[in-house]
Design an enzyme around this catalytic site. Structure first.
Site, PDB file in Angstrom:
ATOM      1  N   THR A  52      11.304 -45.229 -13.756  1.00 44.91           N
ATOM      2  CA  THR A  52      12.584 -45.014 -14.432  1.00 44.91           C
ATOM      3  C   THR A  52      13.707 -44.831 -13.418  1.00 44.91           C
ATOM      4  OG1 THR A  52      11.456 -44.027 -16.318  1.00 44.91           O
ATOM      5  CG2 THR A  52      13.812 -43.583 -16.121  1.00 44.91           C
ATOM      6  N   CYS A  53      13.435 -44.111 -12.357  1.00 43.72           N
ATOM      7  CA  CYS A  53      14.458 -43.838 -11.337  1.00 43.72           C
ATOM      8  C   CYS A  53      14.909 -45.126 -10.654  1.00 43.72           C
ATOM      9  CB  CYS A  53      13.910 -42.868 -10.293  1.00 43.72           C
ATOM     10  SG  CYS A  53      13.243 -41.345 -10.997  1.00 43.72           S
TER      11      CYS A  53
END
Length: 160
Positions: free
Chosen positions: A48-49
């Site tokens: 996600t990052c």
């Protein structure tokens, strides 16, 4: 109690990569007299990052800065070499500053640490804030570390 709008950011020292090698940057150097967007991620290169959260800030850096922001920075509980590699891999140099909170002291001082067994040690919750001269004027914390909506670039642009 977690930091909130109206609070001053705590004093901390981040590890950073400079042109001359490893260095440091204090919260005083980062925030004093400036408007700063700071977002935190549980880990560099995590799905996600890396694929969702950071890219929005890289893509919209000029638009965010055009709204009066002096600095956009990301902080993670990773070492400075990982953060530097992530900056290079993301083509984010010059757009986003990468700050290493190596021992999680900053995120713990904010009371925004994340204890997740998958990471093996405290990481940062996913959050984003806007600070003017070191005072928090906007703060969002994601409900789930796998989400990056309330803390993404679009949410920051709305808040500005």
């Amino acid at each position: 109690m977690a930091i909130k709008v109206g609070d001053r950011l705590p004093e901390a020292t981040f590890k950073i990569m400079t042109a001359d090698g490893p260095g440091e940057k204090t919260t005083k150097e980062l925030f004093d007299g400036k408007t700063v967007v700071l977002f935190a991620v549980p880990g560099a290169f995590t799905p996600t990052c890396h694929m969702n959260h950071l890219p929005g800030f890289v893509e919209h850096a000029d638009t965010i800065k055009a709204k009066g922001v002096d600095t956009i920075a990301v902080v993670a509980v990773n070492d400075l070499f990982v953060m530097d590699a992530w900056a290079k891999a993301s083509n984010a140099n010059g757009k986003v500053e990468f700050l290493s909170d190596t021992d999680a002291s900053f995120v713990k001082a904010l009371d925004l640490g994340l204890d997740a067994p998958i990471f093996g040690h405290t990481r940062a919750q996913r959050f984003a804030l806007i600070a003017k001269d070191g005072e928090v004027t906007f703060l969002a914390v994601e409900e789930s570390p796998g989400e990056a909506t309330a803390t993404g670039a679009a949410a920051i642009l709305e808040a500005l």
